[in-house]
Design a protein around this motif. Structure first.
Motif, PDB file in Angstrom:
ATOM      1  N   LYS A 194       0.810  -1.213   0.000  1.00  0.00           N
ATOM      2  CA  LYS A 194       0.000   0.000   0.000  1.00  0.00           C
ATOM      3  C   LYS A 194       0.853   1.278   0.000  1.00  0.00           C
ATOM      4  O   LYS A 194       0.307   2.382   0.023  1.00  0.00           O
ATOM      5  CB  LYS A 194      -0.924   0.011   1.226  1.00  0.00           C
ATOM      6  N   ARG A 195       2.165   1.118  -0.015  1.00  0.00           N
ATOM      7  CA  ARG A 195       3.038   2.307   0.056  1.00  0.00           C
ATOM      8  C   ARG A 195       2.952   3.182  -1.182  1.00  0.00           C
ATOM      9  O   ARG A 195       3.281   4.368  -1.142  1.00  0.00           O
ATOM     10  CB  ARG A 195       4.497   1.872   0.299  1.00  0.00           C
ATOM     11  N   ASP A 196       2.533   2.610  -2.296  1.00  0.00           N
ATOM     12  CA  ASP A 196       2.386   3.411  -3.511  1.00  0.00           C
ATOM     13  C   ASP A 196       1.413   4.567  -3.314  1.00  0.00           C
ATOM     14  O   ASP A 196       1.464   5.565  -4.044  1.00  0.00           O
ATOM     15  CB  ASP A 196       1.876   2.536  -4.667  1.00  0.00           C
ATOM     16  N   SER A 197       0.538   4.435  -2.323  1.00  0.00           N
ATOM     17  CA  SER A 197      -0.467   5.478  -2.088  1.00  0.00           C
ATOM     18  C   SER A 197       0.084   6.645  -1.278  1.00  0.00           C
ATOM     19  O   SER A 197      -0.579   7.679  -1.144  1.00  0.00           O
ATOM     20  CB  SER A 197      -1.684   4.895  -1.367  1.00  0.00           C
ATOM     21  N   ILE A 198       1.292   6.489  -0.724  1.00  0.00           N
ATOM     22  CA  ILE A 198       1.889   7.574   0.064  1.00  0.00           C
ATOM     23  C   ILE A 198       2.344   8.683  -0.877  1.00  0.00           C
ATOM     24  O   ILE A 198       3.170   8.453  -1.768  1.00  0.00           O
ATOM     25  CB  ILE A 198       3.079   7.075   0.900  1.00  0.00           C
ATOM     26  N   GLU A 199       1.813   9.862  -0.680  1.00  0.00           N
ATOM     27  CA  GLU A 199       2.147  10.981  -1.557  1.00  0.00           C
ATOM     28  C   GLU A 199       3.623  11.345  -1.408  1.00  0.00           C
ATOM     29  O   GLU A 199       4.132  11.492  -0.305  1.00  0.00           O
ATOM     30  CB  GLU A 199       1.278  12.197  -1.218  1.00  0.00           C
ATOM     31  N   GLY A 200       4.287  11.462  -2.545  1.00  0.00           N
ATOM     32  CA  GLY A 200       5.697  11.813  -2.550  1.00  0.00           C
ATOM     33  C   GLY A 200       6.620  10.633  -2.785  1.00  0.00           C
ATOM     34  O   GLY A 200       7.794  10.816  -3.107  1.00  0.00           O
ATOM     35  N   LEU A 201       6.104   9.400  -2.636  1.00  0.00           N
ATOM     36  CA  LEU A 201       6.938   8.206  -2.799  1.00  0.00           C
ATOM     37  C   LEU A 201       6.810   7.668  -4.221  1.00  0.00           C
ATOM     38  O   LEU A 201       5.709   7.391  -4.699  1.00  0.00           O
ATOM     39  CB  LEU A 201       6.535   7.129  -1.797  1.00  0.00           C
ATOM     40  N   SER A 202       7.946   7.510  -4.896  1.00  0.00           N
ATOM     41  CA  SER A 202       7.949   6.943  -6.245  1.00  0.00           C
ATOM     42  C   SER A 202       7.657   5.450  -6.175  1.00  0.00           C
ATOM     43  O   SER A 202       8.141   4.760  -5.277  1.00  0.00           O
ATOM     44  CB  SER A 202       9.313   7.162  -6.914  1.00  0.00           C
ATOM     45  N   LYS A 203       6.898   4.967  -7.131  1.00  0.00           N
ATOM     46  CA  LYS A 203       6.535   3.555  -7.140  1.00  0.00           C
ATOM     47  C   LYS A 203       7.762   2.655  -7.222  1.00  0.00           C
ATOM     48  O   LYS A 203       7.792   1.569  -6.631  1.00  0.00           O
ATOM     49  CB  LYS A 203       5.597   3.271  -8.311  1.00  0.00           C
ATOM     50  N   ASP A 204       8.783   3.093  -7.948  1.00  0.00           N
ATOM     51  CA  ASP A 204       9.957   2.234  -8.117  1.00  0.00           C
ATOM     52  C   ASP A 204      10.848   2.201  -6.880  1.00  0.00           C
ATOM     53  O   ASP A 204      11.849   1.483  -6.862  1.00  0.00           O
ATOM     54  CB  ASP A 204      10.767   2.679  -9.343  1.00  0.00           C
ATOM     55  N   ARG A 205      10.490   2.966  -5.840  1.00  0.00           N
ATOM     56  CA  ARG A 205      11.291   2.955  -4.604  1.00  0.00           C
ATOM     57  C   ARG A 205      10.506   2.425  -3.402  1.00  0.00           C
ATOM     58  O   ARG A 205      11.028   2.419  -2.292  1.00  0.00           O
ATOM     59  CB  ARG A 205      11.801   4.365  -4.288  1.00  0.00           C
ATOM     60  N   SER A 206       9.292   2.001  -3.603  1.00  0.00           N
ATOM     61  CA  SER A 206       8.465   1.592  -2.463  1.00  0.00           C
ATOM     62  C   SER A 206       9.048   0.409  -1.703  1.00  0.00           C
ATOM     63  O   SER A 206       8.817   0.254  -0.503  1.00  0.00           O
ATOM     64  CB  SER A 206       7.038   1.251  -2.939  1.00  0.00           C
ATOM     65  N   ASP A 207       9.842  -0.436  -2.381  1.00  0.00           N
ATOM     66  CA  ASP A 207      10.414  -1.611  -1.717  1.00  0.00           C
ATOM     67  C   ASP A 207      11.823  -1.373  -1.181  1.00  0.00           C
ATOM     68  O   ASP A 207      12.375  -2.220  -0.466  1.00  0.00           O
ATOM     69  CB  ASP A 207      10.411  -2.819  -2.671  1.00  0.00           C
ATOM     70  N   THR A 208      12.439  -0.234  -1.525  1.00  0.00           N
ATOM     71  CA  THR A 208      13.820   0.017  -1.074  1.00  0.00           C
ATOM     72  C   THR A 208      13.954   1.261  -0.209  1.00  0.00           C
ATOM     73  O   THR A 208      15.037   1.521   0.331  1.00  0.00           O
ATOM     74  CB  THR A 208      14.758   0.180  -2.291  1.00  0.00           C
ATOM     75  N   ILE A 209      12.881   2.018  -0.060  1.00  0.00           N
ATOM     76  CA  ILE A 209      12.982   3.309   0.626  1.00  0.00           C
ATOM     77  C   ILE A 209      13.312   3.164   2.107  1.00  0.00           C
ATOM     78  O   ILE A 209      14.087   3.952   2.668  1.00  0.00           O
ATOM     79  CB  ILE A 209      11.673   4.138   0.438  1.00  0.00           C
ATOM     80  N   LEU A 210      12.766   2.151   2.771  1.00  0.00           N
ATOM     81  CA  LEU A 210      12.980   2.026   4.213  1.00  0.00           C
ATOM     82  C   LEU A 210      14.430   1.708   4.595  1.00  0.00           C
ATOM     83  O   LEU A 210      14.970   2.337   5.521  1.00  0.00           O
ATOM     84  CB  LEU A 210      12.018   1.000   4.810  1.00  0.00           C
ATOM     85  N   PRO A 211      15.102   0.769   3.935  1.00  0.00           N
ATOM     86  CA  PRO A 211      16.521   0.567   4.270  1.00  0.00           C
ATOM     87  C   PRO A 211      17.346   1.842   4.096  1.00  0.00           C
ATOM     88  O   PRO A 211      18.199   2.145   4.935  1.00  0.00           O
ATOM     89  CB  PRO A 211      16.959  -0.519   3.279  1.00  0.00           C
ATOM     90  N   ALA A 212      17.076   2.600   3.029  1.00  0.00           N
ATOM     91  CA  ALA A 212      17.797   3.853   2.808  1.00  0.00           C
ATOM     92  C   ALA A 212      17.477   4.861   3.906  1.00  0.00           C
ATOM     93  O   ALA A 212      18.370   5.560   4.411  1.00  0.00           O
ATOM     94  CB  ALA A 212      17.424   4.427   1.444  1.00  0.00           C
ATOM     95  N   ALA A 213      16.202   4.943   4.298  1.00  0.00           N
ATOM     96  CA  ALA A 213      15.794   5.874   5.350  1.00  0.00           C
ATOM     97  C   ALA A 213      16.464   5.539   6.675  1.00  0.00           C
ATOM     98  O   ALA A 213      16.884   6.433   7.424  1.00  0.00           O
ATOM     99  CB  ALA A 213      14.269   5.850   5.504  1.00  0.00           C
ATOM    100  N   VAL A 214      16.572   4.264   6.971  1.00  0.00           N
ATOM    101  CA  VAL A 214      17.207   3.834   8.225  1.00  0.00           C
ATOM    102  C   VAL A 214      18.687   4.202   8.232  1.00  0.00           C
ATOM    103  O   VAL A 214      19.237   4.616   9.264  1.00  0.00           O
ATOM    104  CB  VAL A 214      17.005   2.318   8.435  1.00  0.00           C
TER     105      VAL A 214
END
Length: 536
Positions: free
Chosen positions: A253-273
């Protein structure tokens, strides 16, 4: 004719090409920006060789880029490969393949080179003198420490958003456990760099797509009213709130978060951490997003070959220079209005109530003068509206978001009611006290503008003194010119001064050839007196 330069970044996650036009006055203009998500690091076999499918994807993307380059007659092409190709066992074969198939020269950057170009972009485009950059790619993470705009240390870690996802997220059943493991890995890796703790209170500067997405998500979550990502800042708690939002949202459901690119929905959290761990490890006061990174660093290096003087140019100064060129602003007029505004502020300061005074006001006034005329390029009649729109909807290198917002209100100021009307979307950023300060500075700038109404540098000096309860403004013009039109313009804006300053005002114009019949204009209106004496 613009010289066209294409920079291609062959990354682990995506391949992007940006074409810029460069004119003879050092100015850059982005013409085209295209990207394809290739995920080359996902097309490596067990021996870490790029697979046949990976070769096919690489060839297809670069040939499409080459077609665009040929169509637009681009003179210079800079292609750089980073971690995915750099770490591939068949790296030489890949580079030869690219050369044979596309005739495109490709440079494989080392980790240190990748870190340097990211730093160069930050150095040449932000207001920071000191900081720590972090560029999280798909397969590597580059960190630099810079002080006094000089790189002190740099390091490239052999992990990025994609490799962390593979190593932890894909192998743990519960995502929060995977993220805890990523955080532990990050802290252990940071400990190998003792220089990370050698300084205190340095901001973390994020470069690349992951940092960009985190900033976009936060802006959307607070309905941020300013446009532009470059130099956007978040305090540690705000970064944590973005991570919490991502963690609390199932991946599907992360694709629905405004501002998040669809191609990063599966990798954004490791980078954020990784970013948040670095903020915590170094006790950074805030995070800043740099929308300029590796590609921009390569481009800046290319520009410096033709314009070596760029290396010594101040970022803010260069930005104002480019704005004046773009919007055809006469710098002589800017300097005169700035001279008047500076003297008005300096002489008014002893007479201002404490709540209207702040430490950085004179500097804000100076910056605002540089963009005062920007809206006139579009429409003289509606210049204030256009000035406000332009300043709130484009980043300015070397100018913080807070200062850009202040400049927008000050440079476009028309009246108190106008100010309050335009400030409605900015309630989270501006309180009544700050708005009153903007009103004061806007009034000063508007008066300074009026005193150069005909762009003839009529006013040579001015004096402000308090007599009893009145503030007396005396404007001295050159002996051989008449300030008639300046006087008329000042008379038309007198009402805004009654609202900015509660004391009665007396405006006096002194000139040896002043026409005496103008005495008929010396009215008392809205608390401001105008006098027009004869020869001094």
């Amino acid at each position: 004719m613009l010289k066209k330069i294409a920079v291609i970044d062959i990354g682990s996650n995506s391949i992007r090409m940006v074409i810029h036009g460069m004119n003879g006055k050092r100015g850059l203009r982005e013409l085209h920006n295209v990207k394809e998500v290739a995920r080359l690091s996902s097309h490596m076999d067990e021996q870490n060789n790029l697979t046949d499918e990976g070769f096919s994807i690489l060839r297809s993307v670069l040939l499409r880029f080459q077609e665009v380059i040929d169509f637009h007659e681009v003179e210079t092409v800079q292609a750089a490969a980073t971690a995915a190709i750099r770490n591939a066992s068949n790296c030489k074969e890949i580079i030869q393949f690219i050369t044979d198939e596309t005739n495109m020269p490709v440079r494989v950057l080392s980790g240190d080179e990748e870190a340097y170009y990211g730093f160069l972009a930050v150095q040449q485009s932000t207001f920071l003198n000191d900081g720590i950059t972090v560029d999280i790619g798909g397969g590597s993470t580059e960190i630099t420490l810079f002080q006094d705009k000089k790189i002190i240390h740099s390091h490239s870690f052999p992990f990025g958003a994609l490799t962390l996802k593979k190593e932890f997220v894909d192998s743990y059943k519960k995502e929060h456990k995977a993220l805890e493991a990523v955080k532990e890995k990050a802290k252990n890796e940071f400990k190998t760099l003792p220089w990370l703790l050698s300084t205190e209170d340095l901001p973390i500067v994020g470069i690349g797509g992951s940092a960009r997405n985190l900033s976009l998500i936060h802006q959307a979550s607070i309905d941020y009213p300013l446009s532009g990502l470059h130099q956007y800042t978040m305090v540690p708690d705000e970064m944590q709130s973005v991570i919490d939002l991502l963690s609390d949202t199932p991946e599907e459901k992360r694709d629905s978060i405004e501002g998040l690119s669809k191609d990063r929905s599966d990798t954004i959290l490791p980078a954020a951490v990784i970013i948040q761990s670095l903020i915590e490890y170094t006790s950074a006061p805030y995070f800043m997003m740099s929308n300029k990174g590796l590609r921009d660093g390569l481009l800046m290096e290319e520009m410096q070959k033709e314009h070596p003087e760029i290396k010594t140019i101040e970022v803010e100064e260069e930005s104002f220079y480019q704005l004046k060129e773009e919007f055809e602003i006469n710098n002589v007029n800017v300097e005169q209005v700035g001279f008047i505004a500076d003297h008005l502020y300096t002489q008014l300061l002893p007479h201002l109530p404490e709540e209207l005074i702040a430490n950085n006001q004179q500097e804000l006034l100076r910056k605002s003068v540089n963009v005062l005329y920007i809206g006139e390029y579009i429409s003289y009649e509606a210049s204030s509206q256009h000035t406000f729109y332009l300043l709130t909807n484009r980043s300015i290198d070397g100018i913080s978001h807070r200062d850009r917002m202040a400049m927008a209100f000050i440079a476009s100021f028309k009246s108190k009611s106008w100010l309050h009307s335009f400030s409605k979307p900015f309630k989270q950023q501006i309180d009544d006290k700050l708005l009153a300060q903007y009103e004061l500075l806007g009034s000063i700038l508007k008066l300074a503008y009026a005193l150069n109404r005909t762009n003839r540098n009529v006013i040579e000096r001015l004096d402000i003194e308090k007599q009893r309860k009145e503030l007396h403004f005396t404007f001295y013009s050159a002996d051989d010119v008449s300030p008639v039109f300046e006087m008329m313009k000042v008379k038309n804006i007198k009402s805004i001064w009654k609202k900015s300053l509660t004391a009665p005002l007396l405006f006096t114009f002194c000139n040896q050839i002043f026409i005496r019949h103008l005495h008929c204009c010396a009215n008392v209106c809205s608390g401001a007196f105008f006098t027009f004496p004869g020869p001094l």
